[in-house]
Design an enzyme around this catalytic site. Sequence first.
Site, mmCIF file in Angstrom:
data_model
loop_
_atom_site.group_PDB
_atom_site.id
_atom_site.type_symbol
_atom_site.label_atom_id
_atom_site.label_comp_id
_atom_site.label_asym_id
_atom_site.label_seq_id
_atom_site.Cartn_x
_atom_site.Cartn_y
_atom_site.Cartn_z
ATOM 1 N N PHE A 122 -6.947 -15.526 -21.995
ATOM 2 C CA PHE A 122 -7.041 -14.436 -22.974
ATOM 3 C C PHE A 122 -7.570 -14.994 -24.308
ATOM 4 C CE2 PHE A 122 -5.177 -11.407 -26.032
ATOM 5 C CZ PHE A 122 -5.628 -10.215 -25.478
ATOM 6 N N ASP A 200 2.312 -18.400 -21.394
ATOM 7 C CA ASP A 200 2.154 -17.068 -21.970
ATOM 8 C C ASP A 200 2.560 -16.047 -20.894
ATOM 9 O OD1 ASP A 200 1.267 -14.585 -22.916
ATOM 10 O OD2 ASP A 200 -0.323 -15.503 -24.098
ATOM 11 N N TYR A 225 5.170 -4.975 -25.781
ATOM 12 C CA TYR A 225 4.580 -3.625 -25.745
ATOM 13 C C TYR A 225 3.835 -3.343 -24.448
ATOM 14 C CZ TYR A 225 0.659 -6.416 -27.522
ATOM 15 O OH TYR A 225 -0.286 -7.388 -27.701
ATOM 16 N N LYS A 226 3.812 -4.307 -23.517
ATOM 17 C CA LYS A 226 3.126 -4.098 -22.239
ATOM 18 C C LYS A 226 4.145 -3.549 -21.239
ATOM 19 C CE LYS A 226 -0.563 -7.206 -23.496
ATOM 20 N NZ LYS A 226 -1.107 -8.576 -23.521
ATOM 21 N N ARG A 375 -9.689 -2.835 -14.617
ATOM 22 C CA ARG A 375 -8.358 -3.362 -14.393
ATOM 23 C C ARG A 375 -7.383 -2.201 -14.224
ATOM 24 N NH1 ARG A 375 -5.428 -6.919 -19.017
ATOM 25 N NH2 ARG A 375 -5.377 -4.838 -19.917
HETATM 26 C C1 LIG Z 1 -1.872 -8.968 -24.689
HETATM 27 C C2 LIG Z 1 -1.932 -10.453 -24.786
HETATM 28 C C3 LIG Z 1 -1.698 -11.095 -26.017
HETATM 29 C C4 LIG Z 1 -1.512 -10.295 -27.263
HETATM 30 O O1 LIG Z 1 -1.222 -11.009 -28.410
HETATM 31 P P1 LIG Z 1 -0.879 -10.228 -29.758
HETATM 32 O O2 LIG Z 1 -0.568 -11.252 -30.733
HETATM 33 O O3 LIG Z 1 0.270 -9.296 -29.423
HETATM 34 O O4 LIG Z 1 -2.078 -9.404 -30.113
HETATM 35 C C5 LIG Z 1 -1.672 -12.490 -26.026
HETATM 36 N N1 LIG Z 1 -1.889 -13.206 -24.899
HETATM 37 C C6 LIG Z 1 -2.142 -12.607 -23.704
HETATM 38 C C7 LIG Z 1 -2.347 -13.435 -22.486
HETATM 39 C C8 LIG Z 1 -2.187 -11.216 -23.627
HETATM 40 O O5 LIG Z 1 -2.454 -10.625 -22.464
#
Ligand SMILES: *Cc1c(COP(=O)(O)O)cnc(C)c1O
Length: 412
Positions: A122, A200, A225-226, A375
């Site tokens: 990501f 992560d 939030y996911k 996705r």
């Molecule tokens: C959604 C996501 C993030 C989001 O990070 P924020 O700091 O909340 O914007 C980080 N890493 C991964 C792998 C994600 O899928």
Amino acid sequence: VERGDAVALDLTDPVAAFRDRFSVVTDGPIYMDGNSLGRPPAGIGEALAAGVGAWRSELVSGWEEWIDLPGRVGDRLGRLIGAAAGQVLVCDSTTVNLYKLAAAALRSRPGRREIVTEQSDFPTDRYVIEGLAASEGRVVRAVGPAGSDAGAVERDIAAAIGPDTALVCLSHVHYRTGLRLDMARLTARAHDEGALILWDLAHSAGACPVELDAGGVDLAVGCTYKYLNGGPGAPGFLYVGAALQEELVQPIWGWFGQAEQFAMGEGYRPAGGVARFLTGTPGILGLIAVDSAIAVSEQAGIAALWAKSVGLTSLLIERAEERLVPLGARIVTPALPDHRGAHVAVAHPRAWAWCRALIESGRVIGDFRSPDVVRLGPAPLYTRYTECFDAIEAMAETLGSAPDNPPARRVT
Ligand SMILES: *Cc1c(COP(=O)(O)O)cnc(C)c1O
């Protein structure tokens, strides 16, 4: 697969009733983006209203109750990811937490030059690591490109870890492909070489089984939030294994991580335990929302949610093989449930236009991930098997009418 099979699965689904807590509009579009932003669970509005009520009536003395929320909500979230109390905080954003933990890890391994990552991780993870490599004088060793063969990806990562590795930083479930890595195995591999590992959990927390303590994991971060439904921009979380807490010092020396916060004294002395990974004043309303939302995942139980996820993604994959592969689509997500998370990626050269057409027709909300993936994230708390079946049908019907991608389209 027949539609009747999906109907039968819905009828015997042990967590089906949880959908009622999400006030889903039945004739609305099929929501396949619960892995980007979860739906609001019932009770979250009331919890927030109560929080505002406490703010109104108690004003600044409310802090007596609020101040330890990052740790209290963290302990609760910890039970969903195999972490005993005292190791998880809900605070800051995932990005900031990643920075804090990765920097702390690098500074505890000053003699080692390399950070092992995965090339297609990501963006925020790649950027934070790139930035830290620059500021800490280290080099990034990025393994890749990531295919859909979990065994091969794991072998490549394992081979990249060596005596010069300071930190290994990986996504447990890949945000695009849905490939899920063997956390315990790669953690053991990092430890064999004396490196630290940071996972992560953005696409695992709330959907996949995660055993941080049992796997001997050093560090982890993730989103609320996911799959955890804490709301847009709800705070992130971090995990620091108990054995490491006194050894690591985070880079942001804020007053919430100070040993005697209210002494307002000179000089920074890190607090004991996980509290040293706090920075500044936590967003209390966000924490209240997360606390209320994760109660729903807690009641359903991760084992039941994961079993349903496997069912939903299996149905998506089987049906996509029957209906979409003959139309030129390719399933990117690993076929084996042990090697995947809770979402499914379908690749097609016209994926961007396809995804737009699905959203604009009001039939399916999924998301496009560059360069060629649609996705589908069927959150197990509120997605039905029949919705998975119908989503693939809508995709098959829409593909013919989707125009070509605009030529210079590179981002979402
Ligand atoms: C959604 C996501 C993030 C989001 O990070 P924020 O700091 O909340 O914007 C980080 N890493 C991964 C792998 C994600 O899928």
